[in-house]
Design an enzyme around this catalytic site. Structure first.
Site, mmCIF file in Angstrom:
data_model
loop_
_atom_site.group_PDB
_atom_site.id
_atom_site.type_symbol
_atom_site.label_atom_id
_atom_site.label_comp_id
_atom_site.label_asym_id
_atom_site.label_seq_id
_atom_site.Cartn_x
_atom_site.Cartn_y
_atom_site.Cartn_z
ATOM 1 N N THR A 70 0.852 -1.193 0.000
ATOM 2 C CA THR A 70 0.000 0.000 0.000
ATOM 3 C C THR A 70 0.882 1.235 0.000
ATOM 4 O OG1 THR A 70 -1.778 1.189 1.137
ATOM 5 C CG2 THR A 70 -0.188 0.104 2.547
ATOM 6 N N ASP B 262 -8.288 -3.976 0.199
ATOM 7 C CA ASP B 262 -9.174 -3.040 -0.472
ATOM 8 C C ASP B 262 -10.322 -2.825 0.496
ATOM 9 O OD1 ASP B 262 -9.611 -1.378 -2.736
ATOM 10 O OD2 ASP B 262 -11.305 -2.652 -3.269
ATOM 11 N N GLY C 20 -8.968 9.078 5.688
ATOM 12 C CA GLY C 20 -10.151 8.840 4.854
ATOM 13 C C GLY C 20 -11.442 9.317 5.498
HETATM 14 P P1 IMP Z 1 -8.938 1.863 -0.753
HETATM 15 O O1 IMP Z 1 -9.041 0.625 0.078
HETATM 16 O O2 IMP Z 1 -7.569 2.450 -0.651
HETATM 17 O O3 IMP Z 1 -9.420 1.681 -2.160
HETATM 18 O O4 IMP Z 1 -9.860 2.929 -0.036
HETATM 19 C C1 IMP Z 1 -11.092 3.379 -0.562
HETATM 20 C C2 IMP Z 1 -11.518 4.658 0.132
HETATM 21 O O5 IMP Z 1 -11.941 4.345 1.469
HETATM 22 C C3 IMP Z 1 -10.426 5.710 0.264
HETATM 23 O O6 IMP Z 1 -11.017 6.966 0.053
HETATM 24 C C4 IMP Z 1 -9.930 5.558 1.679
HETATM 25 O O7 IMP Z 1 -9.448 6.788 2.215
HETATM 26 C C5 IMP Z 1 -11.185 5.100 2.408
HETATM 27 N N1 IMP Z 1 -10.819 4.211 3.505
HETATM 28 C C6 IMP Z 1 -10.224 2.994 3.442
HETATM 29 N N2 IMP Z 1 -10.001 2.509 4.669
HETATM 30 C C7 IMP Z 1 -10.454 3.449 5.535
HETATM 31 C C8 IMP Z 1 -10.449 3.526 6.956
HETATM 32 O O8 IMP Z 1 -9.959 2.655 7.694
HETATM 33 N N3 IMP Z 1 -11.014 4.634 7.460
HETATM 34 C C9 IMP Z 1 -11.547 5.625 6.691
HETATM 35 N N4 IMP Z 1 -11.538 5.617 5.378
HETATM 36 C C10 IMP Z 1 -10.986 4.531 4.792
#
Ligand code: IMP
Length: 195
Positions: free
Chosen positions: A8, A67, A148
C-alpha cells in the site's frame, strides 16, 4: 527473517497494518516503489488480490494488500468499492457523503466499513481475510486521527468518531483490525510451514 511486503502507498493503512502484525517473525517492508494497479469495477477481493499478486511478482516476497470501502445502508451500499472515486481528496469525498445525507436522521445514516485483505506468496498461494465494523455517518467531521472517512464514521458504543481513536484503539474494533487479526493467523501458519 522472511520479509512481508505491505502493498500500500497509504500511510494510514501502513501504520495500522504494521502495528497489528509487529509480533510476527517477519520483517515488515513498506512497498519499496510504487506499483500501479488500476482499481476496476471489480469486487474488493479482486482489487486486493491483484495488488498482492503484483507485489509478489515484482519483489518475490510474501505480500499483503487490502481493499476497503464505506457502505451506507440507506444508499444501497454506496459508495462501496467506489469509495475512492467520489472525490479527489478525503475532504471532497466526505462532503459528497454528507451532502447525500443532508436532512436525514440517524436511522438513515447507518453504515459499514468493510476491509478485504489478500495475502499472496511466491509459491502461488492466495489467502483471504475480511472484517467489517458498523457505525453511523456523523453530521459533521470530528477528530484528527486515522484517515479517509474516519472523521465522519461515528461509533455509538464509543460515543466517538473513528478519527478520535488512536491506532491501537482503532485496530481493536475496526474493519481492518478484524481482517488483520485473521491475516495474522494466516501469516503465522505460513511462517510455521516454511520453517
Ligand atoms: P482503498 O481501500 O484504498 O481503495 O480505499 C477506498 C476509500 O476508502 C479511500 O477513500 C480511503 O481513504 C477510504 N478508507 C479505506 N479505509 C479506511 C479507513 O480505515 N477509514 C476511513 N476511510 C478509509
Amino acid at each position: 527473517m522472511r520479509k512481508l511486503i505491505i502493498a500500500t502507498t497509504n500511510k494510514g493503512k501502513f501504520r495500522e497494518m504494521s502495528k497489528a502484525l509487529e509480533e510476527l517473525p517477519l520483517q515488515i517492508i513498506p512497498l519499496p516503489s510504487h506499483i500501479y494497479v488500476e482499481e476496476g469495477e471489480e469486487s474488493y477481493w479482486e482489487n486486493a488480490a491483484r495488488k498482492a499478486m503484483k507485489a509478489v511478482e515484482m519483489f518475490g516476497e510474501i505480500a499483503l494488500a487490502d481493499d476497503s470501502g464505506l457502505e451506507v445502508l440507506s444508499l444501497g451500499g454506496f459508495p462501496g468499492s467506489r469509495s475512492k472515486r467520489i472525490g479527489q481528496t478525503d475532504e471532497e469525498r466526505i462532503n459528497t457523503i454528507l451532502r447525500m445525507l443532508e436532512g436525514k436522521g440517524w436511522e438513515e445514516r447507518e453504515a459499514i466499513f468493510r476491509c478485504v485483505i489478500a495475502i499472496a506468496t511466491p509459491d502461488g498461494r492466495l489467502e483471504r481475510a475480511e472484517g467489517i465494523v458498523r457505525g453511523y455517518i456523523a453530521y459533521e467531521p470530528k477528530g484528527e486521527g486515522g484517515f479517509g472517512y474516519d472523521p465522519i464514521f461515528f461509533l455509538p458504543e464509543k460515543g466517538k468518531t473513528m478519527a478520535e481513536l488512536d491506532v491501537e484503539e482503532k485496530n481493536a474494533i475496526s474493519h481492518r483490525g478484524k481482517a488483520l487479526k485473521e491475516a495474522k493467523k494466516i501469516l503465522q501458519r505460513l511462517c510455521n510451514e516454511c520453517k
